[in-house]
Design a protein around this motif. Structure first.
Motif, mmCIF file in Angstrom:
data_model
loop_
_atom_site.group_PDB
_atom_site.id
_atom_site.type_symbol
_atom_site.label_atom_id
_atom_site.label_comp_id
_atom_site.label_asym_id
_atom_site.label_seq_id
_atom_site.Cartn_x
_atom_site.Cartn_y
_atom_site.Cartn_z
ATOM 1 N N ALA A 130 0.833 -1.205 0.000
ATOM 2 C CA ALA A 130 0.000 0.000 0.000
ATOM 3 C C ALA A 130 0.869 1.257 0.000
ATOM 4 C CB ALA A 130 -0.936 -0.004 1.207
ATOM 5 N N LEU A 131 1.974 1.227 0.722
ATOM 6 C CA LEU A 131 2.887 2.371 0.718
ATOM 7 C C LEU A 131 3.454 2.626 -0.680
ATOM 8 C CD1 LEU A 131 4.796 1.740 4.060
ATOM 9 C CD2 LEU A 131 3.460 3.776 3.511
ATOM 10 N N MET A 132 3.833 1.548 -1.359
ATOM 11 C CA MET A 132 4.364 1.714 -2.713
ATOM 12 C C MET A 132 3.294 2.222 -3.678
ATOM 13 S SD MET A 132 7.134 -1.345 -3.198
ATOM 14 C CE MET A 132 6.145 -2.712 -2.610
ATOM 15 N N LEU A 133 2.086 1.702 -3.562
ATOM 16 C CA LEU A 133 0.996 2.165 -4.428
ATOM 17 C C LEU A 133 0.626 3.616 -4.119
ATOM 18 C CD1 LEU A 133 -1.068 1.551 -6.600
ATOM 19 C CD2 LEU A 133 -2.565 0.630 -4.827
ATOM 20 N N ALA A 134 0.564 3.963 -2.860
ATOM 21 C CA ALA A 134 0.237 5.345 -2.477
ATOM 22 C C ALA A 134 1.310 6.315 -2.954
ATOM 23 C CB ALA A 134 0.057 5.443 -0.968
ATOM 24 N N SER A 135 2.552 5.864 -3.033
ATOM 25 C CA SER A 135 3.618 6.755 -3.506
ATOM 26 C C SER A 135 3.384 7.176 -4.948
ATOM 27 C CB SER A 135 4.984 6.092 -3.357
ATOM 28 O OG SER A 135 5.172 5.069 -4.319
ATOM 29 N N VAL A 136 2.823 6.298 -5.760
ATOM 30 C CA VAL A 136 2.516 6.645 -7.149
ATOM 31 C C VAL A 136 1.414 7.704 -7.187
ATOM 32 C CG1 VAL A 136 1.650 5.752 -9.341
ATOM 33 C CG2 VAL A 136 3.254 4.399 -7.991
ATOM 34 N N VAL A 137 0.402 7.547 -6.349
ATOM 35 C CA VAL A 137 -0.692 8.517 -6.289
ATOM 36 C C VAL A 137 -0.181 9.867 -5.778
ATOM 37 C CG1 VAL A 137 -2.907 9.042 -5.185
ATOM 38 C CG2 VAL A 137 -2.436 6.731 -5.986
ATOM 39 N N VAL A 138 0.668 9.832 -4.771
ATOM 40 C CA VAL A 138 1.205 11.075 -4.204
ATOM 41 C C VAL A 138 2.098 11.787 -5.220
ATOM 42 C CG1 VAL A 138 2.766 11.982 -2.430
ATOM 43 C CG2 VAL A 138 0.992 10.350 -1.805
#
Length: 166
Positions: A130-138
């Motif tokens: 989730a952290l890696m996926l959220a980094s793309v969104v951020v």
């Protein structure tokens, strides 16, 4: 004499400001929801490893692995725990047939979770994803590249540490 097209009307707001605010609000919400989902998915297993006091603890010897589950006998090491002929462990936790592993029994079942650093890191792997996926969104939606790198790096470190610990 200047034309009316070149003058700005001070009463009219720039619509791009509202659109940018909407984008920030939407992408921020998506990033937070992704992180909440990662914590939610991890907590189901992590709570048994992190809060193991008062739970049944012992060792499991892997005797059989089929599909995505391994099973074997359970021998207690904590007071009040009872021996079981068969308990079930996720085989995704990198176990080998014939080896014994420290485990915690999930209350009210014969399912067990690996204890120790490996079990704890494995339990938090969904949060790492989730952290890696959220980094793309951020990075893409919020344009906060430093925060995105920090989130992605933390997620990658967590997943890598779990892989190496198991």
């Amino acid at each position: 004499m200047p034309s009316h097209a070149s003058r700005r009307n001070p009463d009219r707001r720039n619509p791009t400001v509202a659109l940018r605010f909407g984008q920030l609000a939407a992408m921020g919400t998506v990033a937070v929801l992704i992180l909440i989902a990662g914590v939610w998915a991890s907590w189901g297993t992590a709570q048994h490893v992190m809060l193991s006091q008062g739970r049944e603890r012992g060792t499991m010897t892997v005797t059989r692995c089929a599909e995505d589950r391994c099973s074997g006998p359970y021998r207690p090491t904590s007071a009040g725990s009872t021996a079981r002929d068969l308990v079930v462990l996720d085989s995704d936790v990198a176990v080998e047939k014939g080896h014994s592993y420290p485990v915690v029994v999930k209350p009210g079942s014969d399912d067990v979770v690996r204890m120790g650093a490996g079990g704890l890191l494995y339990a938090w792997v969904p949060l790492g994803g989730a952290l890696m996926l959220a980094s793309v969104v951020v990075a893409g939606g919020l344009r906060l590249t430093r925060l995105a790198w920090a989130l992605g790096g933390a997620g990658l470190a967590l997943v890598t540490a779990a892989f190496l610990a198991l």
